[in-house]
Design an enzyme around this catalytic site. Structure first.
Site, PDB file in Angstrom:
ATOM      1  N   VAL A  11     -27.785 -36.076 -72.702  1.00  0.00           N
ATOM      2  CA  VAL A  11     -29.086 -35.575 -73.173  1.00  0.00           C
ATOM      3  C   VAL A  11     -29.722 -36.553 -74.161  1.00  0.00           C
ATOM      4  O   VAL A  11     -30.888 -36.944 -74.027  1.00  0.00           O
ATOM      5  CB  VAL A  11     -28.926 -34.193 -73.858  1.00  0.00           C
ATOM      6  CG1 VAL A  11     -30.240 -33.736 -74.468  1.00  0.00           C
ATOM      7  CG2 VAL A  11     -28.423 -33.167 -72.870  1.00  0.00           C
ATOM      8  N   PHE A 151     -34.351 -29.462 -70.237  1.00  0.00           N
ATOM      9  CA  PHE A 151     -34.121 -28.812 -68.936  1.00  0.00           C
ATOM     10  C   PHE A 151     -33.753 -29.859 -67.890  1.00  0.00           C
ATOM     11  O   PHE A 151     -34.097 -29.736 -66.713  1.00  0.00           O
ATOM     12  CB  PHE A 151     -35.371 -28.025 -68.509  1.00  0.00           C
ATOM     13  CG  PHE A 151     -35.706 -26.891 -69.438  1.00  0.00           C
ATOM     14  CD1 PHE A 151     -35.075 -25.658 -69.316  1.00  0.00           C
ATOM     15  CD2 PHE A 151     -36.620 -27.057 -70.464  1.00  0.00           C
ATOM     16  CE1 PHE A 151     -35.366 -24.616 -70.195  1.00  0.00           C
ATOM     17  CE2 PHE A 151     -36.921 -26.019 -71.347  1.00  0.00           C
ATOM     18  CZ  PHE A 151     -36.295 -24.792 -71.207  1.00  0.00           C
ATOM     19  N   LYS A 206     -34.010 -21.243 -72.967  1.00  0.00           N
ATOM     20  CA  LYS A 206     -33.084 -22.182 -72.324  1.00  0.00           C
ATOM     21  C   LYS A 206     -31.927 -21.434 -71.646  1.00  0.00           C
ATOM     22  O   LYS A 206     -31.601 -21.662 -70.487  1.00  0.00           O
ATOM     23  CB  LYS A 206     -32.558 -23.146 -73.386  1.00  0.00           C
ATOM     24  CG  LYS A 206     -31.369 -23.966 -72.975  1.00  0.00           C
ATOM     25  CD  LYS A 206     -31.730 -24.989 -71.931  1.00  0.00           C
ATOM     26  CE  LYS A 206     -30.486 -25.640 -71.377  1.00  0.00           C
ATOM     27  NZ  LYS A 206     -30.723 -26.826 -70.628  1.00  0.00           N
ATOM     28  N   ASN A 210     -31.196 -21.153 -67.429  1.00  0.00           N
ATOM     29  CA  ASN A 210     -29.942 -21.551 -66.774  1.00  0.00           C
ATOM     30  C   ASN A 210     -29.218 -20.342 -66.179  1.00  0.00           C
ATOM     31  O   ASN A 210     -28.673 -20.406 -65.084  1.00  0.00           O
ATOM     32  CB  ASN A 210     -29.027 -22.267 -67.765  1.00  0.00           C
ATOM     33  CG  ASN A 210     -29.238 -23.771 -67.745  1.00  0.00           C
ATOM     34  OD1 ASN A 210     -30.133 -24.270 -67.059  1.00  0.00           O
ATOM     35  ND2 ASN A 210     -28.436 -24.498 -68.492  1.00  0.00           N
ATOM     36  N   GLY A 259     -20.878 -25.264 -60.745  1.00  0.00           N
ATOM     37  CA  GLY A 259     -20.015 -25.883 -61.755  1.00  0.00           C
ATOM     38  C   GLY A 259     -20.870 -26.666 -62.718  1.00  0.00           C
ATOM     39  O   GLY A 259     -22.049 -26.366 -62.899  1.00  0.00           O
ATOM     40  N   CYS A 262     -23.148 -27.111 -67.700  1.00  0.00           N
ATOM     41  CA  CYS A 262     -24.184 -26.213 -68.237  1.00  0.00           C
ATOM     42  C   CYS A 262     -24.072 -24.766 -67.761  1.00  0.00           C
ATOM     43  O   CYS A 262     -23.903 -23.861 -68.585  1.00  0.00           O
ATOM     44  CB  CYS A 262     -25.559 -26.761 -67.880  1.00  0.00           C
ATOM     45  SG  CYS A 262     -25.749 -28.471 -68.393  1.00  0.00           S
ATOM     46  N   LYS A 265     -20.897 -22.780 -68.946  1.00  0.00           N
ATOM     47  CA  LYS A 265     -20.885 -22.616 -70.404  1.00  0.00           C
ATOM     48  C   LYS A 265     -22.037 -21.719 -70.854  1.00  0.00           C
ATOM     49  O   LYS A 265     -21.856 -20.812 -71.672  1.00  0.00           O
ATOM     50  CB  LYS A 265     -21.008 -24.011 -71.030  1.00  0.00           C
ATOM     51  CG  LYS A 265     -21.078 -24.073 -72.528  1.00  0.00           C
ATOM     52  CD  LYS A 265     -20.792 -25.477 -73.010  1.00  0.00           C
ATOM     53  CE  LYS A 265     -21.932 -26.448 -72.771  1.00  0.00           C
ATOM     54  NZ  LYS A 265     -23.053 -26.356 -73.712  1.00  0.00           N
ATOM     55  N   ARG A 330     -16.852 -31.725 -64.673  1.00  0.00           N
ATOM     56  CA  ARG A 330     -16.608 -30.535 -65.498  1.00  0.00           C
ATOM     57  C   ARG A 330     -16.886 -29.254 -64.706  1.00  0.00           C
ATOM     58  O   ARG A 330     -17.943 -29.128 -64.096  1.00  0.00           O
ATOM     59  CB  ARG A 330     -17.471 -30.582 -66.764  1.00  0.00           C
ATOM     60  CG  ARG A 330     -16.907 -31.520 -67.803  1.00  0.00           C
ATOM     61  CD  ARG A 330     -17.808 -31.649 -68.991  1.00  0.00           C
ATOM     62  NE  ARG A 330     -18.977 -32.454 -68.693  1.00  0.00           N
ATOM     63  CZ  ARG A 330     -19.958 -32.694 -69.565  1.00  0.00           C
ATOM     64  NH1 ARG A 330     -19.901 -32.180 -70.767  1.00  0.00           N
ATOM     65  NH2 ARG A 330     -20.988 -33.446 -69.231  1.00  0.00           N
TER      66      ARG A 330
HETATM   67  C1  UGA Z   1     -28.670 -27.388 -65.021  1.00  0.00           C
HETATM   68  C2  UGA Z   1     -30.150 -26.968 -64.923  1.00  0.00           C
HETATM   69  O1  UGA Z   1     -30.587 -27.038 -63.560  1.00  0.00           O
HETATM   70  C3  UGA Z   1     -31.034 -27.865 -65.788  1.00  0.00           C
HETATM   71  O2  UGA Z   1     -32.377 -27.407 -65.760  1.00  0.00           O
HETATM   72  C4  UGA Z   1     -30.494 -27.830 -67.225  1.00  0.00           C
HETATM   73  O3  UGA Z   1     -31.240 -28.666 -68.096  1.00  0.00           O
HETATM   74  C5  UGA Z   1     -29.060 -28.276 -67.248  1.00  0.00           C
HETATM   75  O4  UGA Z   1     -28.286 -27.398 -66.410  1.00  0.00           O
HETATM   76  C6  UGA Z   1     -28.566 -28.232 -68.661  1.00  0.00           C
HETATM   77  O5  UGA Z   1     -28.552 -27.153 -69.255  1.00  0.00           O
HETATM   78  O6  UGA Z   1     -28.293 -29.296 -69.236  1.00  0.00           O
HETATM   79  P1  UGA Z   1     -27.144 -29.286 -63.894  1.00  0.00           P
HETATM   80  O7  UGA Z   1     -25.982 -28.607 -64.558  1.00  0.00           O
HETATM   81  O8  UGA Z   1     -27.276 -30.757 -64.014  1.00  0.00           O
HETATM   82  O9  UGA Z   1     -28.548 -28.681 -64.457  1.00  0.00           O
HETATM   83  O10 UGA Z   1     -27.039 -28.968 -62.367  1.00  0.00           O
HETATM   84  P2  UGA Z   1     -27.854 -28.102 -61.284  1.00  0.00           P
HETATM   85  O11 UGA Z   1     -28.559 -29.014 -60.370  1.00  0.00           O
HETATM   86  O12 UGA Z   1     -28.640 -27.042 -61.914  1.00  0.00           O
HETATM   87  O13 UGA Z   1     -26.633 -27.463 -60.470  1.00  0.00           O
HETATM   88  C7  UGA Z   1     -25.728 -26.549 -61.105  1.00  0.00           C
HETATM   89  C8  UGA Z   1     -24.713 -26.051 -60.109  1.00  0.00           C
HETATM   90  O14 UGA Z   1     -25.291 -25.168 -59.153  1.00  0.00           O
HETATM   91  C9  UGA Z   1     -24.030 -27.147 -59.296  1.00  0.00           C
HETATM   92  O15 UGA Z   1     -22.653 -26.865 -59.203  1.00  0.00           O
HETATM   93  C10 UGA Z   1     -24.676 -27.052 -57.932  1.00  0.00           C
HETATM   94  O16 UGA Z   1     -23.860 -27.500 -56.876  1.00  0.00           O
HETATM   95  C11 UGA Z   1     -24.934 -25.549 -57.841  1.00  0.00           C
HETATM   96  N1  UGA Z   1     -26.025 -25.215 -56.919  1.00  0.00           N
HETATM   97  C12 UGA Z   1     -27.316 -25.498 -57.218  1.00  0.00           C
HETATM   98  C13 UGA Z   1     -25.727 -24.570 -55.723  1.00  0.00           C
HETATM   99  O17 UGA Z   1     -24.542 -24.289 -55.417  1.00  0.00           O
HETATM  100  N2  UGA Z   1     -26.757 -24.228 -54.890  1.00  0.00           N
HETATM  101  C14 UGA Z   1     -28.049 -24.499 -55.165  1.00  0.00           C
HETATM  102  O18 UGA Z   1     -28.935 -24.135 -54.352  1.00  0.00           O
HETATM  103  C15 UGA Z   1     -28.338 -25.164 -56.361  1.00  0.00           C
END
Ligand code: UGA
Length: 454
Positions: A11, A151, A206, A210, A259, A262, A265, A330
């Site tokens: 970040v 975000f 926030k 999430n 997973g 973010c 947690k 993670r």
């Molecule tokens: C997430 C949020 O999308 C961001 O907006 C936020 O800023 C961030 O957390 C944070 O709090 O720092 P991120 O953890 O990088 O971002 O990943 P995502 O793209 O949101 O995916 C999260 C999980 O959901 C992954 O394991 C992904 O495989 C899963 N996922 C996502 C699915 O299984 N299906 C989907 O359709 C979308």
């Protein structure tokens, strides 16, 4: 304008680099001297697309600096952003010791009016608690504390920063809001909405965002399970839902469970806040349970696909990062699947374009073989399992895959491949919420039922 960013994790580094790209002079502070030295040499500790170019070019132009000393960065900054880690404690609470330590140290170095913001995801009430601690350390300092959550998504963080859906700022004074408006002026002028409110609203926004996304993913995962039972296609269900603009098509891809650093947690912290303040978040409580259960069941699903057991079988796992374009493992489903397969007696090999080193550190099992070469990983496999939707895997030809591996069982936890093509190539193909009963043999080929009926 000048800013200081405390913490050069994903970040902090993205924030500092992107704001320096807007022409703001950014000072990134980290206590780790080796990390700071490496960043000065242009070496980026994480894999994040476009970040290296941004860091190197802005550092060379003198707009982005790295230091271990708050005394060098904080006194001259108009805005100081706290972007240190908030790891999860055993209780599910966010551990705020690094945030508070950073805030107290900042307080010692303030000079002139400064806005101190939290970029880290922090529970409701943290901005006020930071403010109180800073006042104790430096009662005469002229500052406001604001909440300004990020975000960013890993893997597309730079793009997310440069083209955000919105900017959220929570502060108590006009003065603080004005300075934050000025900071984000390039984005606001470009049409990005800045939602200004009090710190509590911003902090909650926030967690709510999430948690809601985690709800969406978990919802479609459970719909996929039902699809498997009633012979329905989750892809079509998800498309039909997503075309309703009130629902929107994103975060409706069924898979192995969410997973990352973010969602797991933040959902836990959000549910905990609900309990603490007597406003239970029962939906999020259920989502946490459902997602944990889903990840625990992955190895069993592979065993089922292999005819009931993986004992003595060679299973190749493609993808260990929690999602593509990151080396982050993670809370990755791989951390459940790899040990689960080993416990069930499988010989496990794994491939990932970026995250092999990271997963090896987490999964303490020397019998698992890790491959940088995909062909090596699958060549002796009785079964191949896709766990992360890397582009490298999407491009693989079913016929090629079939030729390269030993067996013909294929478990696709990301629905990357076309079922008909996979069945035609001779695979025993299993995916998520797309039961094989949707297909039937015709003229020696496997075709969708709908086509068969025509
Ligand atoms: C997430 C949020 O999308 C961001 O907006 C936020 O800023 C961030 O957390 C944070 O709090 O720092 P991120 O953890 O990088 O971002 O990943 P995502 O793209 O949101 O995916 C999260 C999980 O959901 C992954 O394991 C992904 O495989 C899963 N996922 C996502 C699915 O299984 N299906 C989907 O359709 C979308």
């Amino acid at each position: 304008m000048k800013i200081a960013v405390i913490g050069t994790g994903y970040v902090g580094l993205v924030t500092g680099a992107c704001l320096s790209e807007f022409g703001i002079e950014a000072w990134c502070v980290d206590i780790d001297q080796d990390k700071v030295d490496a960043l000065r040499r242009g070496e980026i500790p994480i894999y994040e697309p476009q970040l290296e170019e941004l860091v190197v070019s802005n550092h060379e132009e003198g707009n982005l600096h790295f230091t271990t000393k708050m005394s060098e960065a904080v006194p001259q900054a108009d805005v100081v952003m706290i972007a240190v880690g908030t790891p999860e404690m055993k209780t599910g609470e966010a551990d705020l010791q690094y945030v508070f330590a950073a805030a107290e140290e900042i307080a010692r170095h303030l000079s002139g009016y400064t806005v101190v913001t939290t970029k880290s995801t922090v529970p409701v009430g943290t901005s006020r608690a930071i403010c109180a601690r800073m006042k104790t350390v430096n009662p005469t300092a002229d500052f406001d504390v604001a909440s300004n959550p990020e975000f960013l998504r890993e893997g597309s963080a730079v793009m997310d920063f440069m083209r955000p859906d919105r900017i959220v700022v929570g502060a108590d004074t006009e003065r603080a809001h004005e300075l934050m408006q000025q900071l984000y002026r390039p984005l606001v002028l470009g049409g990005v909405h800045l939602e200004a409110s009090n710190p509590e609203t911003s902090e909650l926004a926030k967690y709510a965002a999430n948690s809601f996304l985690a709800v969406k993913v978990t919802f479609i995962n459970e719909v996929a399970d039902l699809c498997d039972e009633v012979v329905a296609d989750v892809g079509a269900v998800s498309r039909s839902m997503g075309m309703d603009f009130r629902i929107a098509p994103t975060f409706l891809n069924a898979g192995p469970g969410y997973g990352g650093s973010c969602f797991p947690k933040d959902t836990k912290a959000f549910a905990r806040m609900g309990r603490e303040f007597g406003a239970r978040q029962t939906i999020v409580d259920s989502v946490i349970l459902a997602n944990n259960r889903r990840k625990e069941m992955l190895a069993g699903k592979v065993a089922e696909a292999c005819g009931g057991s993986v004992k003595g079988k060679n299973v190749a796992v493609l993808g260990v990062a929690f999602k593509p374009n990151t080396d982050d493992v993670r809370e990755s489903p791989a951390l459940d699947l790899l040990p689960g397969l080993r416990e069930a007696g499988a010989n496990v090999s794994a491939h990932d374009p970026k995250a092999l080193f990271q997963v090896q550190r987490e999964v303490d099992d020397e019998t698992i073989t890790y491959h940088t070469d995909l062909e090596d990983c699958i060549s002796d496999a009785d079964a191949v399992v896709v766990l992360t939707e890397w582009d490298d895997y999407k491009e693989l030809e079913p016929d090629w895959l079939h030729k390269k591996m030993r067996g013909n069982t294929f478990v696709d936890f990301r629905n990357l491949y076309d079922t008909e093509e996979m069945l035609e190539s001779g695979f025993e193909y299993f995916s998520v919420g797309r039961p094989r009963a949707l297909y039937q043999a015709r003229d020696g080929r496997s075709v969708a039922l709908q086509q068969a009926a025509e």
